[in-house]
Design a protein around this motif. Structure first.
Motif, PDB file in Angstrom:
ATOM      1  N   ILE A   1     -71.250 -51.959-102.225  1.00 61.55           N
ATOM      2  CA  ILE A   1     -70.044 -52.587-101.678  1.00 61.55           C
ATOM      3  C   ILE A   1     -70.418 -53.800-100.840  1.00 61.55           C
ATOM      4  CG2 ILE A   1     -68.104 -52.261-100.067  1.00 61.55           C
ATOM      5  CD1 ILE A   1     -68.063 -49.331-100.964  1.00 61.55           C
ATOM      6  N   ARG A   2     -71.462 -53.614-100.003  1.00 61.46           N
ATOM      7  CA  ARG A   2     -71.903 -54.745 -99.181  1.00 61.46           C
ATOM      8  C   ARG A   2     -72.421 -55.881-100.043  1.00 61.46           C
ATOM      9  NH1 ARG A   2     -75.625 -52.646 -94.425  1.00 61.46           N
ATOM     10  NH2 ARG A   2     -76.634 -51.864 -96.263  1.00 61.46           N
ATOM     11  N   LEU A   3     -73.168 -55.491-101.105  1.00 63.02           N
ATOM     12  CA  LEU A   3     -73.736 -56.507-101.999  1.00 63.02           C
ATOM     13  C   LEU A   3     -72.634 -57.329-102.662  1.00 63.02           C
ATOM     14  CD1 LEU A   3     -76.394 -57.536-103.497  1.00 63.02           C
ATOM     15  CD2 LEU A   3     -75.720 -55.997-105.329  1.00 63.02           C
ATOM     16  N   ILE A   4     -71.621 -56.630-103.171  1.00 62.18           N
ATOM     17  CA  ILE A   4     -70.547 -57.348-103.876  1.00 62.18           C
ATOM     18  C   ILE A   4     -69.784 -58.248-102.915  1.00 62.18           C
ATOM     19  CG2 ILE A   4     -68.374 -57.067-105.152  1.00 62.18           C
ATOM     20  CD1 ILE A   4     -69.589 -54.533-106.361  1.00 62.18           C
ATOM     21  N   ARG A   5     -69.549 -57.722-101.719  1.00 58.90           N
ATOM     22  CA  ARG A   5     -68.843 -58.537-100.735  1.00 58.90           C
ATOM     23  C   ARG A   5     -69.661 -59.777-100.382  1.00 58.90           C
ATOM     24  NH1 ARG A   5     -66.833 -54.739 -96.526  1.00 58.90           N
ATOM     25  NH2 ARG A   5     -65.063 -54.403 -97.899  1.00 58.90           N
ATOM     26  N   TRP A   6     -70.973 -59.551-100.253  1.00 55.96           N
ATOM     27  CA  TRP A   6     -71.883 -60.668 -99.929  1.00 55.96           C
ATOM     28  C   TRP A   6     -71.915 -61.696-101.056  1.00 55.96           C
ATOM     29  CZ3 TRP A   6     -76.541 -61.627-102.545  1.00 55.96           C
ATOM     30  CH2 TRP A   6     -77.328 -62.631-101.986  1.00 55.96           C
ATOM     31  N   ILE A   7     -71.968 -61.211-102.308  1.00 56.08           N
ATOM     32  CA  ILE A   7     -71.950 -62.138-103.455  1.00 56.08           C
ATOM     33  C   ILE A   7     -70.669 -62.957-103.418  1.00 56.08           C
ATOM     34  CG2 ILE A   7     -71.720 -62.276-105.979  1.00 56.08           C
ATOM     35  CD1 ILE A   7     -73.496 -59.783-106.118  1.00 56.08           C
ATOM     36  N   HIS A   8     -69.562 -62.254-103.131  1.00 59.44           N
ATOM     37  CA  HIS A   8     -68.262 -62.908-103.114  1.00 59.44           C
ATOM     38  C   HIS A   8     -68.203 -64.008-102.057  1.00 59.44           C
ATOM     39  CE1 HIS A   8     -63.735 -62.800-102.358  1.00 59.44           C
ATOM     40  NE2 HIS A   8     -63.928 -63.389-103.524  1.00 59.44           N
ATOM     41  N   GLU A   9     -68.889 -63.763-100.927  1.00 56.42           N
ATOM     42  CA  GLU A   9     -68.878 -64.763 -99.864  1.00 56.42           C
ATOM     43  C   GLU A   9     -69.886 -65.881-100.126  1.00 56.42           C
ATOM     44  OE1 GLU A   9     -69.697 -62.284 -96.564  1.00 56.42           O
ATOM     45  OE2 GLU A   9     -67.662 -61.450 -96.530  1.00 56.42           O
ATOM     46  N   THR A  10     -71.038 -65.522-100.723  1.00 57.62           N
ATOM     47  CA  THR A  10     -72.133 -66.482-100.857  1.00 57.62           C
ATOM     48  C   THR A  10     -71.973 -67.385-102.070  1.00 57.62           C
ATOM     49  OG1 THR A  10     -73.478 -64.666-100.055  1.00 57.62           O
ATOM     50  CG2 THR A  10     -74.625 -66.686-100.682  1.00 57.62           C
ATOM     51  N   PHE A  11     -71.675 -66.745-103.213  1.00 59.32           N
ATOM     52  CA  PHE A  11     -71.585 -67.530-104.450  1.00 59.32           C
ATOM     53  C   PHE A  11     -70.147 -67.965-104.654  1.00 59.32           C
ATOM     54  CE2 PHE A  11     -75.271 -64.923-104.872  1.00 59.32           C
ATOM     55  CZ  PHE A  11     -76.191 -65.698-105.558  1.00 59.32           C
TER      56      PHE A  11
ATOM     57  N   GLU B   1     -61.267 -65.160-106.296  1.00 62.99           N
ATOM     58  CA  GLU B   1     -60.527 -63.915-106.165  1.00 62.99           C
ATOM     59  C   GLU B   1     -61.472 -62.740-106.396  1.00 62.99           C
ATOM     60  OE1 GLU B   1     -56.673 -62.446-108.418  1.00 62.99           O
ATOM     61  OE2 GLU B   1     -56.526 -64.553-107.800  1.00 62.99           O
ATOM     62  N   LEU B   2     -61.168 -61.606-105.777  1.00 64.04           N
ATOM     63  CA  LEU B   2     -61.933 -60.397-106.069  1.00 64.04           C
ATOM     64  C   LEU B   2     -60.918 -59.352-106.467  1.00 64.04           C
ATOM     65  CD1 LEU B   2     -64.751 -58.979-103.783  1.00 64.04           C
ATOM     66  CD2 LEU B   2     -63.726 -57.790-105.700  1.00 64.04           C
ATOM     67  N   SER B   3     -60.915 -59.033-107.739  1.00 63.75           N
ATOM     68  CA  SER B   3     -59.822 -58.241-108.243  1.00 63.75           C
ATOM     69  C   SER B   3     -60.356 -57.077-109.052  1.00 63.75           C
ATOM     70  CB  SER B   3     -58.949 -59.201-109.050  1.00 63.75           C
ATOM     71  OG  SER B   3     -58.044 -58.515-109.799  1.00 63.75           O
ATOM     72  N   GLY B   4     -59.562 -56.064-109.238  1.00 62.53           N
ATOM     73  CA  GLY B   4     -60.065 -54.856-109.883  1.00 62.53           C
ATOM     74  C   GLY B   4     -59.212 -54.406-111.041  1.00 62.53           C
ATOM     75  N   LEU B   5     -59.824 -53.631-111.908  1.00 62.39           N
ATOM     76  CA  LEU B   5     -59.125 -53.058-113.048  1.00 62.39           C
ATOM     77  C   LEU B   5     -59.502 -51.587-113.081  1.00 62.39           C
ATOM     78  CD1 LEU B   5     -57.496 -53.572-115.687  1.00 62.39           C
ATOM     79  CD2 LEU B   5     -59.667 -54.013-116.813  1.00 62.39           C
ATOM     80  N   ILE B   6     -58.498 -50.724-112.937  1.00 55.02           N
ATOM     81  CA  ILE B   6     -58.822 -49.305-112.972  1.00 55.02           C
ATOM     82  C   ILE B   6     -57.971 -48.600-114.021  1.00 55.02           C
ATOM     83  CG2 ILE B   6     -59.611 -49.168-110.585  1.00 55.02           C
ATOM     84  CD1 ILE B   6     -56.959 -47.927-109.841  1.00 55.02           C
ATOM     85  N   GLY B   7     -58.293 -47.367-114.246  1.00 52.81           N
ATOM     86  CA  GLY B   7     -57.566 -46.572-115.227  1.00 52.81           C
ATOM     87  C   GLY B   7     -58.411 -45.375-115.598  1.00 52.81           C
TER      88      GLY B   7
ATOM     89  N   ILE C   1     -76.883 -57.370-111.907  1.00 52.91           N
ATOM     90  CA  ILE C   1     -75.906 -58.289-111.312  1.00 52.91           C
ATOM     91  C   ILE C   1     -76.558 -59.650-111.086  1.00 52.91           C
ATOM     92  CG2 ILE C   1     -74.430 -58.718-109.301  1.00 52.91           C
ATOM     93  CD1 ILE C   1     -74.112 -55.674-109.049  1.00 52.91           C
ATOM     94  N   ALA C   2     -77.820 -59.633-110.620  1.00 50.87           N
ATOM     95  CA  ALA C   2     -78.540 -60.904-110.407  1.00 50.87           C
ATOM     96  C   ALA C   2     -78.671 -61.647-111.729  1.00 50.87           C
ATOM     97  CB  ALA C   2     -79.913 -60.628-109.810  1.00 50.87           C
TER      98      ALA C   2
END
Lengths: 359, 264
Positions: free
Chosen positions: B200-210, B39-45, B171-172
């Motif tokens: 944004i691209r990096l996080i999306r890529w991490i989400h897909e790769t790892f 899952e890729l989820s967020g917490l804001i406030g 992040i790495a």
């Protein structure tokens, strides 16, 4: 090939040369004792550098652990192998003294490492200045405890270690003290070097740079702190054992805060977090301390000649301890990073790296 | 307190009724969330809402006053942060906390501390096992740096790298122990819009790769809108809204929290 073994070769040649010269009595007893104290000081400064340099804590009670090691190995050695008024006759045949001696020193080291827990456990919750106070307290606790145990001489001290050395020399006629000092000095630097260059030991630098990040990035900070404090104080204990056997006499007064300060000066002179710096500064500092023996009389004569001090006052050796702290002030003002900063010999002279590998 | 069996169907992370008091201040109150695999989820406030406190609770830096946190079905109560990390949690920090006097490669190596499998004595005698493990750790770190295109900085010190690269390195580092859950605490803070776009691209890529679940805190609404499927909004420690990005954006309570009450 040569690169791989060059350090071994240099060490073997230096060690061999010193010991041969000691054996042939080319070197006077005075020179020999200076050389041995250089060894002891190298162990002390490198082991304190582990805590003060690599881990970024401030320990100023290093001499306390040295004291534990000195007493434990002296008492154990004398109890086992020498006739003494405290323990009576020797428990074991003095013929075995030679083989048991390294283990006696190590036992002193282990005892000192256990005493190191006195600082390691508070360090879980306490850092920086507050921990520094705890280290001073530990130093005082150790000294005062020993001063108050009358059976082992109290503040008068304890002696009888020379008999052990004599019985070692009776078995094999070699200058044993220089040999043991040399072996243990090399071992000590080697162990520290291996520890701090392993990924496990790099956790020590991680703690010094950002403890919170270290803990959250899976470094078991309490474990690393315990190991580091115990290793540091254990090695100080071995140095203490050697110190006791070189002198043949120990008293608690020689391990007070003054001695701890001396070791601190060596660490700061060499550079925090630099092992080669600590080795260099231990050598330099010991030589400097001895040089004052000759320099101070010269200054004294000179001052008398130009009549700036009264003829019935002599500048004594006590003035060393005015000049050496002064050196520390000058050092902190103009080169706070010490001789080497936090670099090693190989970082300053990259070409050297081609010729040696020390791990 | 019930302990769930450690099975594969257990959620990657589950928080139940989490409450944290600092003296009289209720920083987090009755917070619950469940994160599934990948899952890729967020917490804001708004500022001071208690977002970082939640992260600090999850990573074991604080012990919760009430409620429980389960990582892969294992409760983390009473565990030290390094133990929580070895359960499979990696995180970054709001203000970058790299080890600045250690090389980039060492930063990645040291973060694998929970998987070293050797101790002081192995390192002192340089046993075969030790040399083998050191080789594996360094190879793994080098591989990760290659994947992140950071290998060219391997021998540099993090403090000498550009800010955006430091973020990436952090992040790495968080990924170096192969966590199941990655917590990103304001990864876009202090980045310009071009860097934020790369992020944004990096996080999306991490989400897909790892194979990793990502939970992130962020202030940049656009970053969150583009990345997260599920968003939770908290204010003064209370959950005020949750749902898809679109739903959260138009939620009246969120607007009030961010922009103020229209009746004032």
């Amino acid at each position: 090939m040569l690169r791989r073994y060059s350090v071994h070769l240099i060490l073997a040649v230096t060690g061999g040369a010193i010991i041969t010269m000691a054996y042939q009595e080319y070197l006077s007893l005075y020179v020999m004792s200076v050389l041995m104290f250089i060894g002891v000081n190298i162990i002390l400064s490198t082991s304190l550098n582990l805590v003060n340099g690599y881990m970024g804590e401030f320990s100023c009670g290093h001499a306390g652990f040295m004291c534990v090691g000195a007493y434990v190995s002296s008492l154990l050695g004398v109890w086992l192998f020498a006739k003494d008024k405290v323990f009576g006759t020797a428990v074991l045949n003095p013929d075995y003294a030679l083989y048991a001696f390294p283990f006696i020193l190590l036992a002193g080291g282990v005892a000192a490492a256990l005493a190191g827990l006195l600082v390691a456990i508070p360090s879980y919750k306490t850092r920086g200045d507050y921990l520094a106070i705890i280290t001073i307290a530990a130093n005082f606790i150790i000294i005062s405890t020993i001063e108050n145990i009358g059976a082992i001489g109290g503040s008068r001290g304890f002696m009888g270690m020379k008999r052990l050395i004599n019985s070692m020399e009776d078995i094999v006629d070699l200058p044993w003290m220089p040999i043991w000092v040399f072996i243990f000095t090399v071992l000590c630097v080697w162990v520290i070097r291996r520890y701090v260059s392993s990924t496990f030991g790099k956790g020590v630098s991680a703690i010094s740079q950002d403890e919170v990040a270290a803990e959250i990035m899976s470094v078991n900070t309490n474990k690393i702190k315990t190991i580091t404090f115990m290793l540091s104080s254990g090695l100080a204990g071995i140095a203490g054992g050697l110190f006791a056997y070189i002198l043949g006499y120990v008293n608690p007064g020689s391990f007070n805060i003054m001695k701890s300060t001396e070791v601190l000066v060596m660490v700061y002179l060499g550079g925090m977090g630099s092992l080669s710096g600590s080795v260099l500064s231990a050598i330099l500092f010991t030589l400097l301390l001895e040089a004052f023996r000759f320099i101070i009389p010269v200054i004294n004569d000179f001052a008398h000649q130009i009549h700036i001090i009264s003829p019935d006052y002599d500048i004594s050796q006590v003035w060393r301890w005015v000049l050496i702290p002064l050196l520390l002030i000058i050092l902190m003002q103009f080169r706070p990073e010490g001789i080497m900063g936090n670099r090693e010999l190989g970082d300053i002279f990259p070409r050297l790296k081609k010729f040696y590998r020390f791990k | 307190m019930q302990t769930q069996p450690k099975t594969n169907d257990a959620p990657v992370m589950e928080i139940r009724g989490l409450t944290q008091n600092f003296g009289g201040l209720k920083a987090v109150s009755d917070f619950s969330v469940k994160l599934g695999k990948n899952e890729l989820s967020g917490l804001i406030g708004p500022n001071g809402a208690g977002k970082t406190t939640v992260f600090n609770l999850v990573s074991g830096f604080y012990q919760p006053s009430e409620g429980e946190i389960l990582i892969g079905g294992v409760p983390t109560a009473g565990l030290k942060p390094h133990k929580v990390t070895s359960l499979g949690v990696g995180r970054t920090f709001q203000n970058i906390r790299l080890w600045n006097d250690m090389t980039v490669l060492d930063n990645i190596c040291v973060a694998q501390h929970s998987q070293l499998n050797y101790g002081f004595f192995h390192s002192a005698i340089r046993s075969k096992h030790y040399l083998q493990r050191e080789k594996e750790i360094t190879e793994k770190a080098a591989e990760l740096l290659n994947v992140f295109d950071l290998m060219k900085y391997a021998d540099d010190f993090p403090k000498n790298l550009p800010y955006g690269t430091q973020r990436k390195l952090e992040i790495a580092r968080a990924l170096s122990s192969h966590p199941k859950l990655l917590l990103l605490d304001e990864p876009a803070a202090g980045l310009n819009s071009a860097d934020a776009h790369d992020l944004i691209r990096l996080i999306r890529w991490i989400h897909e790769t790892f194979d990793v679940t990502i939970w992130m805190i962020e202030h940049h609404m656009d970053v969150m809108m583009q990345l997260c499927t599920q968003i939770k909004v908290i204010d003064f420690g209370e959950t005020i809204a949750e749902g898809s990005a679109e739903h959260v954006r138009n939620h009246p309570a969120v607007m009030t929290a961010y922009l103020g009450d229209e009746n004032i």
